[in-house]
Enzyme design. Structure first.
Site, PDB file in Angstrom:
ATOM      1  N   GLY A 215       1.032  -1.306  -0.125  1.00  0.00           N
ATOM      2  CA  GLY A 215      -0.131  -0.082   0.107  1.00  0.00           C
ATOM      3  C   GLY A 215       0.917   1.188  -0.032  1.00  0.00           C
ATOM      4  O   GLY A 215       2.271   1.264  -0.287  1.00  0.00           O
ATOM      5  N   ASN A 216       0.158   2.287   0.215  1.00  0.00           N
ATOM      6  CA  ASN A 216       0.872   3.778   0.367  1.00  0.00           C
ATOM      7  C   ASN A 216       0.416   4.431   1.410  1.00  0.00           C
ATOM      8  O   ASN A 216      -0.597   3.975   2.340  1.00  0.00           O
ATOM      9  CB  ASN A 216       1.150   4.422  -0.676  1.00  0.00           C
ATOM     10  N   ALA A 217       1.041   5.506   1.894  1.00  0.00           N
ATOM     11  CA  ALA A 217       0.740   6.440   3.115  1.00  0.00           C
ATOM     12  C   ALA A 217      -0.466   7.278   2.897  1.00  0.00           C
ATOM     13  O   ALA A 217      -0.808   8.136   3.743  1.00  0.00           O
ATOM     14  CB  ALA A 217       1.934   6.930   3.646  1.00  0.00           C
ATOM     15  N   SER A 218      -1.142   7.258   1.781  1.00  0.00           N
ATOM     16  CA  SER A 218      -2.075   8.182   1.465  1.00  0.00           C
ATOM     17  C   SER A 218      -3.400   7.953   2.472  1.00  0.00           C
ATOM     18  O   SER A 218      -3.656   7.058   2.837  1.00  0.00           O
ATOM     19  CB  SER A 218      -2.689   8.056   0.120  1.00  0.00           C
ATOM     20  N   ALA A 282      -3.838   8.010  -4.636  1.00  0.00           N
ATOM     21  CA  ALA A 282      -2.268   7.492  -4.716  1.00  0.00           C
ATOM     22  C   ALA A 282      -2.382   6.133  -5.335  1.00  0.00           C
ATOM     23  O   ALA A 282      -2.662   5.073  -4.531  1.00  0.00           O
ATOM     24  CB  ALA A 282      -1.553   7.752  -3.471  1.00  0.00           C
TER      25      ALA A 282
END
Ligand code: CTP
Length: 410
Positions: A215-218, A282
Site C-alpha cells: 500500500g502507500n501512506a495516502s 495515490a
C-alpha cells in the site's frame, strides 16, 4: 453592500495592530454587515470599548457575565457567549494574538472571547498580528497549523515594519484581504451547478496473499476535501475511493475500490459521463505478479516477490479526454517542478498539483498542504501552507477558470 444582513462577531485582542481593526470594523459595516465586538481585557488597555461601540452601533462585550442590551444581567440560562454564537454567521478575530490562537488550538476557554470561539460552530477567521519572534515560535506555528488543518481560516501575517521597529513577519494583513476572506467564507459560491465532477481518493492496495498487501501512506484527506468542496459549490460529485479511515461524506455517490485495476475500471466507466476528473488517489504503480492463494508462512522461507507495473489511469484517459478537464497530483521528494511539468505533458492534464512530502505539515496524512500549481501554459504558482479544505477550494477555483470558457462554448 455585498455583506448585507451578514452577522459577524469581531474579536479583538491585545496587539498594537488593534488600531487597524477600527478601520476594519468601519469597512465591514460599509459592506452591509452587522458587527458585534468582543474585546479581551488586554485589548481594552489599548483602545477604549467606546470606540468599538460607536463604530459598530452595538454594545461591546467584555466579560463572561455582563449586562445584556436591556441592561439586565445574564444568568446561567442566558449566557452571553451562547446568545452571541446563536446570533452570528461568522467569527473574525483581528488582530489575533499568539495567546488567543494557542488557547483556541488547545480548546482553552477562560474568558468571553475564548469561550465564544470554543462554542461557535460556524466559520472562524483568525488574523494573527504580533512580533516576528512570536510569529516564528515553533509552538505557535504548530498551533496555527493545527487550527488550519481543522478548518479554521487563517489569514497569514505579512512582512514589513513591526511595532518593535524591526522589519519582519507578523504584520496585520491589508484590510481588503481580510474583507475578501470574510466574503469568501460567507458567500458560498454555487459556481459548479450542473457540472459533473469525478474525484479519486485514498491509496490503492495490491494483495500478495489473502492477508498482506502493498500500500502507500495516502490518507485520502485531499480527495475527500475536494469531493466535499465541489459538492458544496453545487457540483454533481462521484467519489471513487480506495481504502481510507475517513467517514464517507454526505450526499456524494461513493464507489469503493481496493486495487489500482479496480480504480482504473471505475474511472474509465465513469469518465465519459464527467466534465472534470480530479485524480487525487495515490494509485499503486506496481502489483505482485503472483497472488498467493493461501497465507504465506515463515516456514516457506525467503519470499521473492516479482512486481509488474499497473496501468497509468490518467495517461489512458488523457488520450480520449476531448473537452474534459483532467487534474493530476504529483508527489515527489526532489525536482518537484520539473517532474510535475513532465507528468502534466505526458498525461495531457489541464492542471497538476505538486506536493513536496518532505516538507513539514505537507503531503500524506497531514491536514495541511504546501502545494504548487502548474497549468498547461507551464505557469507555476506556489501556494502557502493551507488546510486541505482551503487547497481544495483553490483547486476548484483554477478548474472554474479553465472550464468557464469551455463550458460556455458547449
Ligand atoms: N496516477 C494514475 N495511474 C497510476 C499512477 C498514478 O492515474 N497508475 C495518477 C495519480 O493519481 C496522480 C498522477 O497520476 O494524479 C501522478 O501520480 P504520481 O504517482 O506522482 O506519478 P506517476 O505517474 O506514478 O509517475 P512515477 O512513475 O514517476 O511515480
Amino acid at each position: 453592500m455585498i455583506l448585507k444582513g451578514k452577522k459577524i462577531i469581531l474579536g479583538v485582542t491585545g496587539s498594537i495592530a488593534i488600531y487597524k481593526s477600527c478601520e476594519l470594523l468601519r469597512k465591514l459595516r460599509e459592506e452591509g454587515a452587522e458587527v458585534k465586538v468582543i474585546m479581551t481585557k488586554n485589548a481594552a488597555k489599548f483602545i477604549s470599548p467606546l470606540t468599538f461601540q460607536t463604530l459598530s452601533g452595538n454594545p461591546v462585550y467584555l466579560e463572561m457575565f455582563c449586562p445584556l442590551e436591556d441592561n439586565t444581567w445574564t444568568n446561567h440560562s442566558e449566557l452571553v457567549h451562547i446568545k452571541l454564537t446563536q446570533w452570528a454567521d461568522c467569527m473574525l478575530v483581528a488582530p489575533a494574538t499568539a495567546n488567543i490562537i494557542s488557547k483556541t488550538a488547545c480548546g482553552i476557554s477562560d474568558d468571553l472571547l475564548s469561550t465564544t470561539l470554543t462554542s461557535f460552530q460556524g466559520p472562524i477567521i483568525l488574523t494573527p498580528a504580533m512580533d516576528e519572534g512570536m510569529y516564528k515560535n515553533v509552538i505557535f506555528k504548530d498551533n496555527l497549523s493545527k487550527l488550519s488543518g481543522r478548518g479554521y481560516h487563517i489569514i497569514p501575517a505579512t512582512k514589513g515594519l513591526l511595532a518593535s521597529g524591526k522589519i519582519g513577519e507578523g504584520r496585520f494583513p491589508p484590510i481588503e484581504d481580510i474583507i475578501q476572506s470574510v466574503r469568501d467564507v460567507l458567500l458560498t459560491k454555487e459556481d459548479f451547478q450542473g457540472i459533473k465532477v469525478l474525484v479519486t481518493a485514498g491509496g490503492t492496495q495490491e494483495f500478495l496473499d489473502p492477508v498482506r498487501f502493498i500500500g502507500n501512506a495516502s490518507s485520502g484527506k485531499m480527495g475527500y476535501a475536494l469531493a466535499e468542496a465541489a459538492k458544496l459549490r453545487g457540483a454533481e460529485v462521484k467519489l471513487i475511493s480506495a481504502p481510507t479511515l475517513l467517514p464517507f461524506p454526505n450526499g456524494i455517490k461513493i464507489i469503493s475500490v481496493v486495487t489500482a485495476s479496480q480504480m482504473r475500471e471505475e474511472v474509465i466507466k465513469n469518465f465519459s459521463l464527467t466534465d472534470v476528473l480530479i485524480m487525487a488517489a495515490a494509485v499503486g504503480d506496481f502489483r505482485s505478479k503472483k497472488l498467493e492463494k493461501q497465507k504465506r508462512t515463515r516456514a516457506n522461507g525467503q519470499w521473492d516477490i516479482q512486481l509488474v507495473p499497473n496501468a497509468d489511469i490518467l495517461l489512458e484517459v488523457g488520450k480520449q479526454k476531448k473537452n474534459k478537464i483532467t487534474v493530476g497530483f504529483s508527489i515527489e521528494t526532489e525536482n518537484q517542478i520539473i517532474k510535475a511539468k513532465e507528468k502534466l505533458r505526458k498525461k495531457n492534464l489541464d492542471l497538476i498539483v505538486a506536493n513536496d512530502i518532505t516538507l513539514k505539515n505537507s503531503g500524506f496524512c497531514s491536514d495541511t498542504n504546501k502545494a504548487i500549481f502548474i497549468d498547461k501554459n507551464s505557469k507555476v504558482e506556489k501556494l502557502s501552507l493551507l488546510s486541505k479544505k482551503e487547497l481544495a477550494n483553490k483547486i476548484l477555483d483554477k478548474i472554474q477558470n479553465i472550464g468557464r470558457n469551455r463550458w460556455k462554448r458547449e
